[in-house]
Write a protein that holds these residues in place. Structure first.
Motif, short mmCIF file in Angstrom:
data_model
loop_
_atom_site.label_atom_id
_atom_site.label_comp_id
_atom_site.label_asym_id
_atom_site.label_seq_id
_atom_site.Cartn_x
_atom_site.Cartn_y
_atom_site.Cartn_z
N ASP A 17 33.83 35.20 50.75
CA ASP A 17 33.22 34.78 52.00
C ASP A 17 33.58 35.78 53.10
O ASP A 17 34.75 35.96 53.45
N SER A 19 33.11 35.86 56.36
CA SER A 19 33.76 35.42 57.61
C SER A 19 35.22 35.09 57.36
O SER A 19 36.07 35.33 58.22
N MET A 20 35.48 34.58 56.22
CA MET A 20 36.86 34.24 55.90
C MET A 20 37.69 35.53 55.83
O MET A 20 38.77 35.61 56.39
N ASP A 22 37.07 38.24 57.12
CA ASP A 22 37.16 38.81 58.47
C ASP A 22 38.24 38.14 59.31
O ASP A 22 39.07 38.78 59.97
N ALA A 23 38.21 36.81 59.23
CA ALA A 23 39.13 36.02 60.04
C ALA A 23 40.58 36.26 59.63
O ALA A 23 41.47 36.48 60.48
N ILE A 24 40.80 36.23 58.33
CA ILE A 24 42.17 36.42 57.84
C ILE A 24 42.66 37.83 58.21
O ILE A 24 43.80 38.03 58.65
#
Lengths: 209, 857
Positions: A17, A19-20, A22-24
């Motif tokens: 994923d 966005s995941m 990216d976020a992490i």
């Protein structure tokens, strides 16, 4: 996110994923960690990884391989990086399995950032430690290689707690010869004391015998 | 006298003494016998003597008698001669009176009577009247002028029909009333001899009277008889002659009267005499006709018969004849006539002349023919219409039956002469009393009547008849006769019976079915209710009998299917409709069919229960579908959670990252902004997933909308994306562009696609070493949309391919196994089909379903 210079440690984030990922990545960067992201397990496994302490944040559900499969494959390939599992749903049996297989942590999304950071840090630490140990073990092994056959025999008996006299008796040689061997061993192994030598041989484990 | 010797006495064998005794006795006996014999002889001799004496005296007598006889004979002869002479002479003469006088004279002379008379029997007064007399004075004649009683001799003789002789009037008891006359006239004895005609009828009387008491001898009386006979003959002859001349006179009068054509014709067929009427009939003058023979005037076709009969008359075989014949007039017209001919013969039997009567019946014939024709038509008409007529004359009891009536009753007109009440025997026993009663009432009350009854033919068959009769009155208002018409209604009755039975059968049938059955005519009027329909009318508070003949939509203006009814009547189509009928609070299914007579028939069924059941079923199905959906959704829980948690997790992590970034001394604001943007995007993503889930979970209310099936496919693929990728299933789609819309329940169809996709996933998960490929394609196939879902899974065993659609059939450990069954129900309720087949190339199964194209609203 690839990093140009060689970092002191690196965290690998494997999640399909975006966005995941990216976020992490953002989160870890925010605490000054270097991150490398992979969209698939395959990409991760095929990559030549920088030889620095690190850990991998691994989504359990990945296209193709499950996280556990990745874990196993890492072992097979001799990749000893600690794994922090993250997952979209809490699957108890899986988590138990993962932990038993040696994962550092098993976090369910959405997780608390601190939890992730702690897990990553401990993972890195663990990896560092293991690296050190591995290095140490490699050095020991190297030393052992320089031991003669007889010296190895003597070493194993010495660390088992036998007196020289006993060792001489066992090996069918004199005590003094044993003493000679003993000091050679001490020297080559760079052991400070008998206790030190025992520790060393313990580290070497069964590979030694 | 013989010697008596011993042998006679048979004395030989006796003893001497005995002989002596015997001889003694014997001699005594002999002596006695001798005496006896002598006596006998003496007697005999005296008898002979007597005889001889008698004979002698007889001889004397005879001689005397002979002399007497001779005298008598001489007298007789004389009388006979006289008689003969008289009769010969008289036979030639024609006057009766002088004849009778002469006869009288002769008889008086014959009998040596003192007076005498001849009386004639008068036909009118039925009495004897004196016509000739001798020696009587007026008082006698007056007294006995008209005799028809029995006291006098003549009267007595007339009554008795035999001769009467009163020897002495004084001593005859019956004669008492007339004694004084007799005394006055001077006679003491009388004889009366009746004069008989050849047929034995008394024509008159001849009487002779004597001063002294006297009885004529037989001999004399025999002669009287002769004279009586003669006189009778004269009288008869006179009478005949009188009759003849009288008839001749009247004949002549009749002849000239001209009522009828008359002719006297000769044996040679010539006209001897003709009357005016005949001339008129034939159109000839008298002189002309007298020149002709009747054969000339006869129509050639009729001549042979006429001539034949005529010849038979001539030969004496017959005396006369009557026949219909045609003549040809002077003006060549043909006339019809009846001819009567009678011969007048001479004494030798030959024909003297023939009297012909000719009646012109041309007009009558024409009328007759017309009447015959009419009768024939009538008879034919009667025959064809099976009617017959009869007439019964009240006073004479005479009965007329037309030929058809005989035929109807199976009777022979020649053998039977039916009259009332004989005719009753031909009537069916059960109907007799009624017929008799009705007829008697009608006759008594002089009214007309109508009767329906049965007749039994001689051969046993039964016919139904209808009798209509009325009295015929004369001017005085009295009933003269009854005239009637009888119609054979057997066929009609039988046909009616058949129709009635057929109706009964139909009624029974219609009453036995559970539906309400109505019949309407082409104007929409009620013509029939079966029992159930009638019941329904009553439930509505209407009387079914009163509704017959009323227009249905006028009686029930709020009838919900009025338009349908009218359409069936006008367009002659079959309509089946379902509607709710509020007054009965029932759902009703109507089947309306046009009927042959231009109207229609309706079968109506209450389907309230069925509708309720259908509704229940629909509800249950919806529930079940919902349950299935939820269950399916349960299978998706993992991936749902994953789907949701992904964006959520990203949001949280981004947020936390932001906080850390912001917490540093020199926050990288650009990074922070990026993070926030990511968060928002992820938030939207998460809510979309939720929406998708919610939509799926929503209880479908069956609302249909127009949309493209491709949307369903995409939604489902979105829902199952993570599941499929986890299983390393490669998804390929070939969705047709510009796919026509369907009108369907979006949620339900989505459920179907989801179910199929998950099944495919299952099938492929179980296949370890195959490439896992899911292909979904949509296409426009004729009037439907076709959706094809192909997998490379383990496939379905042939015996299970159809069973797979059965409820509770599952190969999974978990799962209800309702997915395919509900999917099929959903597709079929949309008018489509769902089926599966194995893949031709390689492993796996293909599921396909169709949906009809919907018109876009």
């Amino acid at each position: 996110m690839t990093v140009a210079r060689i970092p002191s440690e690196v965290v690998f984030v494997v999640d399909d994923d975006a966005s995941m990922r990216d976020a992490i990545s953002r989160l870890l960067n925010a605490v000054g960690l270097t991150v490398q992201t992979f969209a698939s397990a395959r990409a991760f496994l095929n990559r030549r990884l920088p030889d620095v302490p690190g850990c991998v944040v691994l989504d359990v559900r990945l296209p193709g391989l499950s996280g556990l499969d990745v874990q196993r494959e890492m072992v097979e390939r001799g990749i000893h990086i600690p794994v922090v599992f993250i997952t979209g749903h809490g699957d108890i049996p899986m988590s138990v399995q993962a932990m038993k297989a040696g994962a550092v942590e098993f976090l369910t999304k959405p997780f608390r950032d601190q939890d992730l950071l702690d897990a990553v840090r401990s993972g890195i630490q663990l990896d560092r430690k293991e690296r050190e140990e591995r290095t140490e073990l490699a050095e020991l092994r190297d030393c052992v290689r320089h031991l003669t056959q007889r010296e190895q025999e003597v070493m194993s008996l010495v660390v088992s707690g036998l007196l020289n006299k006993q060792i001489a008796l066992q090996l069918g040689t004199s005590e003094k010869t044993i003493k000679i061997h003993r000091s050679q061993v001490m020297r080559k192994m760079r052991a400070n004391s008998l206790a030190h030598l025992v520790r060393m041989s313990q580290k070497l484990g069964t590979t030694f015998h | 006298m013989n010697e008596i010797d011993d042998t006679d006495l048979q004395l030989n064998h006796l003893s001497d003494d005995d002989r002596r005794t015997a001889r003694h006795k014997t001699s005594r006996r002999v002596q006695d016998e001798l005496e006896q014999r002598v006596n006998e002889r003496r007697k005999r001799l005296s008898a002979i003597k007597t005889e001889m004496t008698g004979e002698f005296s007889d001889r004397e007598h005879s001689e005397i008698e002979l002399t007497l006889v001779k005298d008598e004979l001489a007298a007789d002869l004389k009388n006979m001669i006289r008689f003969h002479e008289l009769s010969t002479r008289l036979l030639a003469s024609t006057e009766l009176q002088p004849l009778l006088e002469e006869v009288l004279e002769a008889t008086i002379e014959l009998l040596n009577a003192d007076f005498g008379n001849i009386q004639l029997f008068d036909q009118e007064s039925k009495a004897l009247e004196t016509t000739a007399h001798r020696g009587f004075k007026q008082d006698f004649l007056d007294h006995f002028s008209n005799v028809n009683e029995e006291s006098a001799a003549c009267g007595r003789a007339m009554r008795q029909g035999t001769r009467v002789i009163i020897e002495d009037v004084k001593s005859d008891p019956g004669f008492a009333p007339h004694r004084h006359i007799a005394a006055s006239a001077g006679f003491r004895a009388v004889q009366s001899t009746p004069l008989f005609s050849r047929s034995g009828e008394v024509l008159g009387m001849i009487s002779s009277h004597f001063r002294q008491p006297h009885c004529p001898s037989e001999h004399e009386l025999r002669f009287i008889d002769l004279y009586a006979h003669l006189a009778a003959e004269f009288i008869e002859r006179q009478r005949a002659s009188d009759e003849l001349s009288a008839s001749e006179t009247s004949f002549r009068r009749y002849f000239e009267l001209g009522l009828i054509g008359m002719a006297l014709t000769s044996p040679a067929k010539r006209f001897l005499e003709v009357n005016d009427e005949l001339c008129r009939i034939f159109g000839y003058k008298r002189e002309e006709l007298l020149q002709k023979s009747w054969a000339e005037l006869t129509h050639p076709d009729d001549l042979p018969d006429d001539a034949e009969l005529f010849n038979r008359v001539i030969t004496g075989e017959i005396d006369g004849y009557t026949l219909d014949k045609r003549w040809i007039r002077k003006d060549c017209q043909i006339i019809n006539s009846i001819v009567s001919a009678k011969s007048v013969r001479r004494t030798n039997g030959s024909v003297d002349y023939i009297v012909k009567l000719v009646q012109d019946i041309t007009e009558r014939k024409r009328a007759e023919e017309k009447s015959q024709r009419n009768e024939m038509y009538l008879a034919e008409g009667q025959r064809l219409s099976h009617t017959a007529s009869w007439a019964w004359n009240v006073s004479t009891g005479e009965v007329y039956w037309s030929p058809e009536l005989f035929r109807i009753c199976g009777l022979d007109a020649d053998e039977v002469r039916p009259g009332y009440p004989d005719v009753l025997q031909y009537i069916h026993p059960e109907d007799r009393a009624r017929v008799e009663q009705t007829f008697d009432d009608a006759v008594r009350e002089e009214k007309e009547y109508e009767l329906a009854y049965r007749v039994v033919l001689p051969n046993g068959t039964i016919r139904h008849v209808n009798n209509l009769a009325h009295p015929v009155f004369d001017d005085n208002g009295t009933v003269v006769e009854f005239v009637g018409t009888t119609i054979d209604t057997t066929e009609r009755v039988q046909a009616e019976e058949q129709v009635r039975q057929a109706h009964e059968r139909v009624d029974m049938l219609l009453d036995s079915i559970a539906d309400n059955f109505f019949g309407l005519d082409k104007e929409g009027r009620f013509i029939y209710f079966n029992e159930h329909a009638a019941e329904q009318m009553r439930r509505l508070g209407r009387d079914p009998d009163a509704l017959l003949g009323r227009v249905s939509w006028e009686e029930f203006p709020d009838m919900p299917n009025k338009e349908d009814v009218m359409r069936v009547l006008s367009d002659r189509v079959v309509i089946v409709d379902e509607l709710y009928y509020a007054p009965l609070e029932e759902w009703v299914e109507n089947h309306i069919y046009p009927s042959n007579d231009g109207g229609l028939v309706t079968f109506q069924r209450y389907i309230t229960q069925r509708k309720r059941t259908e509704e229940e079923l629909r509800k249950t199905q919806a529930e079940l579908a919902h349950v299935s959906r939820v269950t399916t959704l349960g299978e998706l829980t993992a991936s749902i959670a994953h789907e949701v948690n992904q964006p959520l997790g990203a949001i949280v992590t981004n947020g936390q990252a932001c906080l850390r970034l912001l917490a540093s001394n020199n926050p990288d604001l650009k990074e922070v902004r990026q993070a926030v943007e990511c968060m928002i995007a992820d938030g939207i993503r998460a809510s979309e997933v939720i929406q998708r889930i919610r939509r799926l979970l929503k209880k479908s209310r069956g609302g249909k909308s127009s949309y493209s099936i491709n949307d369903n496919i995409r939604e489902v693929l979105a829902l199952t994306a993570s599941e499929l990728t986890k299983d390393r299933i490669k998804v390929r789609t070939e969705l047709a562009d510009d796919l026509p819309h369907v009108i369907a329940d979006r949620v339900q169809i989505q459920q179907v696609v989801l179910n199929l996709v998950l099944n495919s996933k299952e099938a492929m998960s179980a296949a370890r070493w195959q490439p896992r490929e899911l292909l979904i394609s949509t296409e426009h196939a004729e009037s439907a949309i076709l959706v094809i879902i192909t997998d490379t899974g383990v496939g379905i065993a042939p015996e299970n391919r159809e069973r797979a659609f059965a409820p509770f059939f599952t190969s999974k450990e978990e799962g209800l196994g309702l997915g395919l069954s509900i999917s099929r129900t959903i597709i079929e309720s949309h008018g489509g089909r769902l089926w599966n087949k194995p893949n031709q190339a390689g492993q796996g199964t293909t599921f396909q379903f169709t949906l009809p194209i919907g018109e876009a609203p």
